[in-house]
Design a protein around this motif. Structure first.
Motif, PDB file in Angstrom:
ATOM      1  N   ASP A  99     -15.758  -8.126  15.711  1.00 45.65           N
ATOM      2  CA  ASP A  99     -14.688  -8.533  16.623  1.00 45.65           C
ATOM      3  C   ASP A  99     -13.345  -8.710  15.911  1.00 45.65           C
ATOM      4  O   ASP A  99     -12.380  -9.200  16.497  1.00 45.65           O
ATOM      5  CB  ASP A  99     -15.065  -9.868  17.302  1.00 45.65           C
ATOM      6  CG  ASP A  99     -16.354  -9.752  18.092  1.00 45.65           C
ATOM      7  OD1 ASP A  99     -16.560  -8.688  18.729  1.00 45.65           O
ATOM      8  OD2 ASP A  99     -17.163 -10.708  18.069  1.00 45.65           O
ATOM      9  N   SER A 100     -13.280  -8.307  14.651  1.00 46.97           N
ATOM     10  CA  SER A 100     -12.087  -8.629  13.848  1.00 46.97           C
ATOM     11  C   SER A 100     -10.886  -7.755  14.175  1.00 46.97           C
ATOM     12  O   SER A 100      -9.761  -8.102  13.865  1.00 46.97           O
ATOM     13  CB  SER A 100     -12.413  -8.503  12.359  1.00 46.97           C
ATOM     14  OG  SER A 100     -12.623  -7.140  12.029  1.00 46.97           O
ATOM     15  N   ASP A 101     -11.113  -6.560  14.745  1.00 48.79           N
ATOM     16  CA  ASP A 101     -10.015  -5.649  15.081  1.00 48.79           C
ATOM     17  C   ASP A 101      -9.186  -5.311  13.827  1.00 48.79           C
ATOM     18  O   ASP A 101      -7.959  -5.195  13.906  1.00 48.79           O
ATOM     19  CB  ASP A 101      -9.132  -6.295  16.171  1.00 48.79           C
ATOM     20  CG  ASP A 101      -8.294  -5.253  16.907  1.00 48.79           C
ATOM     21  OD1 ASP A 101      -8.787  -4.123  17.100  1.00 48.79           O
ATOM     22  OD2 ASP A 101      -7.138  -5.561  17.254  1.00 48.79           O
ATOM     23  N   THR A 102      -9.875  -5.169  12.700  1.00 47.88           N
ATOM     24  CA  THR A 102      -9.216  -4.918  11.415  1.00 47.88           C
ATOM     25  C   THR A 102      -9.909  -3.754  10.710  1.00 47.88           C
ATOM     26  O   THR A 102     -11.123  -3.609  10.809  1.00 47.88           O
ATOM     27  CB  THR A 102      -9.313  -6.194  10.547  1.00 47.88           C
ATOM     28  OG1 THR A 102      -8.584  -7.231  11.183  1.00 47.88           O
ATOM     29  CG2 THR A 102      -8.756  -5.984   9.145  1.00 47.88           C
ATOM     30  N   ALA A 103      -9.133  -2.936  10.012  1.00 50.58           N
ATOM     31  CA  ALA A 103      -9.701  -1.796   9.277  1.00 50.58           C
ATOM     32  C   ALA A 103     -10.798  -2.300   8.344  1.00 50.58           C
ATOM     33  O   ALA A 103     -10.586  -3.235   7.570  1.00 50.58           O
ATOM     34  CB  ALA A 103      -8.612  -1.086   8.484  1.00 50.58           C
ATOM     35  N   TYR A 104     -11.966  -1.665   8.423  1.00 49.00           N
ATOM     36  CA  TYR A 104     -13.153  -2.222   7.779  1.00 49.00           C
ATOM     37  C   TYR A 104     -13.746  -1.280   6.733  1.00 49.00           C
ATOM     38  O   TYR A 104     -13.988  -0.109   7.004  1.00 49.00           O
ATOM     39  CB  TYR A 104     -14.217  -2.506   8.848  1.00 49.00           C
ATOM     40  CG  TYR A 104     -15.475  -3.105   8.272  1.00 49.00           C
ATOM     41  CD1 TYR A 104     -15.511  -4.452   7.927  1.00 49.00           C
ATOM     42  CD2 TYR A 104     -16.606  -2.327   8.051  1.00 49.00           C
ATOM     43  CE1 TYR A 104     -16.649  -5.008   7.369  1.00 49.00           C
ATOM     44  CE2 TYR A 104     -17.756  -2.878   7.499  1.00 49.00           C
ATOM     45  CZ  TYR A 104     -17.773  -4.220   7.165  1.00 49.00           C
ATOM     46  OH  TYR A 104     -18.894  -4.771   6.610  1.00 49.00           O
TER      47      TYR A 104
END
Lengths: 335, 335
Positions: A99-104
């Motif tokens: 759910d972080s909505d960040t490039a992973y």
């Protein structure tokens, strides 16, 4: 820019700064000697979830959210999240971060994961690719036991060389050099396999990788052991630590005055009946993010070499008679 | 230096160069339409080993050794090896690389691994941390089936949405800009989970991640679809590709003229009875390292956007009723 000093060692000219760190642990870790240094002790081994694997994801979520909160940042400020754990396909991290909505960027280095994440994060910040990177890692005793060993209900007896997987995790945010502590160097380890096959004796399997990385680090940096206030292994435990010190002495390096092991620090080994000490991705991650970085911020420690070690086998490889390849990455953190 | 263009997209000012690439595949892939482009087709599904997992490690070893040979380099020239695969604890890679005597970074991105490896490798080269980095990834049909689905002997029927895990792997050496092709941009994906739970329909689970990354890439670079000669997904397969094209059209982007999928390219879907097409870490890795980079060296393709997609679930997470979080990373490769 980063500079390669040889011997797999990178010098970070701009020294990425540790903006914030957070640690979350389980009840047993909270009962240990480092109790006061963790941000959160969760007494429910399920972390409010329905399974241990989901508990591990919840643990990951809490460490990153706590690190963000402490830095007064949100995920929208973070350029990359770098994370990994021990579970098959690293689901502790992927479900924890979904759910972080960040490039992973998912990584796998077994118990060396936190150091690998800090290295990759440092390169991302130092190269100009990122302003802020969050790296995290964790482990859970119950999910590890059932995946790597036996169902907990079986109550199998643990040999004295075995280590106790830490229920805990750590999360660290790196940014462009704002204030200390800084990451100044990293020595990335090679895979070392000395033919140890006993999965209840991981410390012995990982000790040679630790030594190889330590020797490379001191060769590349021309530093002496005295340079550091603390040289700390991720989780070699009691057996592995003894072997590591002996192996290094044979190679002319006596680290014993400056050396400790996160697996020995997090538990009271005798009182808490954890045999050779703590282990797991979350051991080094929570001790670094909790205790060590606290001591650095308080200037009680100023120069630390954090060397996380990982055993890169799986249950399948061990069932097929394979030995345990290991790796260790060293991260120099300085005020 | 690397430059962050926003939208998770990095521009590599010096454009790390692809020095060499190699691909090794199994018999069925060797019988497919791309047969002539692979460096090695192995007819023995065991690759001369005693188990499928050891076969996968042997496959990894062969791809990296072939890439080194083609570049006239040895492991002693390589600063870092970046590798990962689908097996629990990534043993395909760790055991494949354990004799390399090279600094090792394990990664996990499921079938997006090759793109993740190329991104990390590009940052390492571009930042000055490395002269040469080798990245590799692979998969094996038999080891994947027994780990993620059923024992092969069970002979379970496969639904039409299912994909066939490629037995194959690819390996790419990056270095400071010597000659084209170069890696110019990378867009690192976020974890996207649209609540698909059917592990026999991975294409549907991964298509939204592909779209998210594609949209971020075009927003960050201000490029149009026409800029590229080929936009290629790692392995969405037939079902996932259809969904991806539709989803992008709904967002105002028609990629259909430039688009293909490695899972559709590697097999003759109808004749080879692979239902929705190929998949697995080795699918995108071998098609990129074999066919696509060959066409780029021949100048038949000059601008390629390689977008590898990964489904980040495990057997355990699916058994626990969880949906399939997915990720996609885009790598722009240009002559």
């Amino acid at each position: 820019m980063s500079k390669n000093l040889g011997n797999n060692t990178i010098f970070f000219e701009k020294g990425p700064s540790i903006i914030s760190s957070a640690s979350v642990v389980g009840k047993m870790e909270g009962d240990g000697p480092l109790s006061n240094f963790f941000d959160m002790v969760e007494n429910d081994q399920y972390f409010g979830q329905s399974t241990w694997e989901k508990a591990e994801s919840e643990l990951c979520k809490r460490t990153v959210n706590t690190a963000l909160k402490k830095a007064n940042l949100s995920f929208s400020d973070i350029d990359f999240a770098v994370s990994g754990d021990l579970l098959n396909q690293c689901i502790g991290s992927t479900f924890g971060m979904r759910d972080s909505d960040t490039a992973y960027l998912g990584i796998f280095g077994a118990c060396s994961t936190m150091a690998e994440g800090l290295f990759i994060s440092s390169v991302l910040v130092d190269s100009g690719a990122a302003n802020y990177v969050i790296s995290s890692s964790g482990s859970h005793f119950c999910s590890s036991e059932r995946q790597f060993r036996q169902p907990l209900e079986y109550g199998g007896q643990r040999p004295q060389t075995s280590q106790w997987t830490v229920t805990g995790g750590g999360s660290i945010i790196l940014g462009k050099n704002a204030s200390p502590p800084y990451i100044t160097h990293a020595t990335v380890g090679k895979i070392i396999d000395k033919n140890i096959t006993d999965t209840n004796n991981m410390g012995s399997a990982m000790a040679p990788a630790f030594c190889d990385t330590i020797l490379s680090h001191f060769k590349a940096t021309n530093r002496s052991v005295d340079y550091y206030d603390l040289i700390v292994s991720g989780d070699l435990g009691y057996v592995g630590s003894m072997i590591a010190k002996d192996l290094l002495k044979e190679n002319g390096l006596d680290i014993s005055k400056k050396y400790n092991d996160c697996g020995l620090m997090i538990f009271d080994r005798q009182k808490q009946d954890v045999h050779s000490g703590g282990s797991g991705c979350g051991c080094g991650a929570s001790v670094l993010s909790g205790y060590i970085l606290h001591q650095m911020r308080e200037k009680k420690l100023n120069k630390v070499l954090f060397v996380a070690t990982g055993a890169l086998m799986s249950q399948t490889s061990s069932f097929q008679g394979e030995s345990i390849p290991s790796v260790a990455h060293a991260i120099a953190i300085e005020n």
